[in-house]
Design an enzyme around this catalytic site. Sequence first.
Site, PDB file in Angstrom:
ATOM      1  N   ASP A 242       0.815  -1.205   0.000  1.00 36.48           N
ATOM      2  CA  ASP A 242       0.000   0.000   0.000  1.00 36.48           C
ATOM      3  C   ASP A 242       0.858   1.269   0.000  1.00 36.48           C
ATOM      4  OD1 ASP A 242      -2.671   1.373   0.494  1.00 36.48           O
ATOM      5  OD2 ASP A 242      -1.551   2.048   2.258  1.00 36.48           O
ATOM      6  N   GLU A 281       1.624  -0.082  -4.908  1.00 34.35           N
ATOM      7  CA  GLU A 281       0.736   1.049  -5.194  1.00 34.35           C
ATOM      8  C   GLU A 281       1.602   2.293  -5.032  1.00 34.35           C
ATOM      9  OE1 GLU A 281      -3.210   3.450  -3.650  1.00 34.35           O
ATOM     10  OE2 GLU A 281      -1.888   2.439  -2.240  1.00 34.35           O
ATOM     11  N   ASP A 307      -3.057   6.372 -13.566  1.00 34.84           N
ATOM     12  CA  ASP A 307      -3.269   7.161 -14.786  1.00 34.84           C
ATOM     13  C   ASP A 307      -4.182   6.431 -15.764  1.00 34.84           C
ATOM     14  OD1 ASP A 307      -1.540   8.986 -13.702  1.00 34.84           O
ATOM     15  OD2 ASP A 307      -0.176   9.059 -15.416  1.00 34.84           O
ATOM     16  N   GLN A 377     -10.886   4.248  -5.768  1.00 34.57           N
ATOM     17  CA  GLN A 377     -11.552   5.118  -6.722  1.00 34.57           C
ATOM     18  C   GLN A 377     -13.072   5.064  -6.599  1.00 34.57           C
ATOM     19  OE1 GLN A 377      -9.801   7.247  -8.210  1.00 34.57           O
ATOM     20  NE2 GLN A 377      -7.765   6.363  -7.949  1.00 34.57           N
ATOM     21  N   ILE A 378     -13.592   4.058  -5.912  1.00 33.12           N
ATOM     22  CA  ILE A 378     -15.021   4.022  -5.584  1.00 33.12           C
ATOM     23  C   ILE A 378     -15.237   4.572  -4.182  1.00 33.12           C
ATOM     24  CG2 ILE A 378     -17.053   2.552  -5.240  1.00 33.12           C
ATOM     25  CD1 ILE A 378     -15.773   0.562  -7.214  1.00 33.12           C
TER      26      ILE A 378
END
Length: 595
Positions: A242, A281, A307, A377-378
């Site tokens: 992470d 990440e 991206d 992203q959610i």
Amino acid sequence: MTIEVWAPRAARVRLRRPGRDDVELTATDAGWWRAEATLAPGDEYGFVLGGADTARPDPRSRRQPRGVHDLSAWDDPASFAWSDEAWTGRPLAGGLIYELHIGTFTPEGTLDAAIGKLPHLVELGVSHVELLPVNAFNGTHNWGYDGVLWYAVQETYGGPEAYRRFVDAAHAAGLAVIQDVVYNHLGPSGNYLPEYGPYLRDGQSNTWGASVNLDEPAVRAFIVDNAVMWLRDFHVDGLRLDAVHALHESASRPVHILQELSERVDALSAHLGRPLTLIAESDLNDPVMILPREAGGYGLAAQWVDDWHHAVHVALTGETAGYYADFADPGALPKTWAGGFFHDGTFSSFRERDWGRPVPAEVASWRFVEFAQDHDQIGNRAAGDRLSQTLSFDRLAVAAVLTLTAPGTPMLFMGEEWGASTPWQFFTSHPEPELAEATRRGRRAEFAAMGWDESLVPDPNDPATFERSKLDWSETEQGDHRRLLQLYRALARLRREQPKLTDPSRAGQQAECAGPGRWVLHRDAATIYVNLSPQEWAVDDIGDEREVWIATTTANGGQPVEEGPVVLSPDSAAVIGGRRRPRLERRFAQYRPVD
């Protein structure tokens, strides 16, 4: 047995076991304390530091039966009867990752319940199951990134024994397991490590709290040994690291912590005789993560590419606020398709500076993990809304095509494959009222600053927020959900059967914008046409040696096209390549998502 703990800040250390006398530990070298004592599997224990009377959990505790504030329990990894002796692992190249959160993947929210869903993943075509963090945290449920005991499996998920059952079952089903681990910060409740020693860097912090002290050799060993534990003792096949951009260490250190991890993991892989994968990440857009160590890189296997997500998200939704602004450029999707990074030394308006570095041509495309949706992203949207809550079925089908023909290693977020209608929101279960309130206020202030209505931001500590985020598995047999699932299965099968769609060479990964909302994306001799414009698009004659492999268009009467122009209806995509075997041609009609 020898009991040991690193506690340089303690003047005295005692081992406490309920119903027995405390055992004094002896100070040895470099802040370590040791004693001979007996612990059997399940025995509870803790360490009493200095003149205190309350025992703290073992920093390397494997089990916390009553939560992170209570005693640890001894866990013997050798006691489990593994059945995966024949398991030889799975390489990431050519794979398909499926990211899931144990607490919301099933109604029960446990590792054992997740075992029951493994056949679904096999039928979908998944090769690697990636679990969000399962390390022990305070409370009953959260995303997992507030863990404070990195060696223990959260008890509400089933603890370490259930975790071993899950990995064993996954291997039996032919699935590799990737575990998401967090080495850049610790959670806000139940972190007793600073009482033992300088685990955290005084006066320095990152986005989530105090920085981990990577200049302390014992802390580095704490991290490396943890990685080895998952891979060796729990038989895990890979780790997702992470936010590695938040791992700070002195520039004078001869070896970066990520290189140290990759060297140790590669050695373990050679010893175990199966591939072990480290995935970063990283927000840095720096290929140093995946470049070989001999070329000055850290030698990790792969890295996430935000991206690519941003380019696809803007193309599908039209959103251009915040960090999406630069990706309104119609060339963003072709550039990330062909090169991996959009910002590769170019100016980032969100960061207000030049960002990233170019990717050398020899870097294999599978080293980039690419996705249209993921937990961040959610869940880090105000309402935790998925693409399925704002996009039409047709656009969701285009998202499926883009993701599963992507040059990199595709990753799906749980439920994406059927367009789950359930949100995935930011949820916590802080028992401390003041921490719950601080989280609530901070979350709402964050989105208010971005112009969101605070009333749209759910209360993270409200149990209903967690319950809303659980998947509804009945949807897989319903209407458009079922049709979308069929498309994902067909695309995953096509990816496995067509070498062009997993070719690691980036030489044939060219792309161009063919007009507003239209893109032509190449995977060597295979071509993906995407039409997100409001008009039909007749593409050039596909030739005698090519055919439509999969299409989401309702044009051409919904039938496969042998030759002549292929007409793409608005919001559709088509994958075109060389002629296939008749067996595959017969499958075409069965799995097409159009009526």
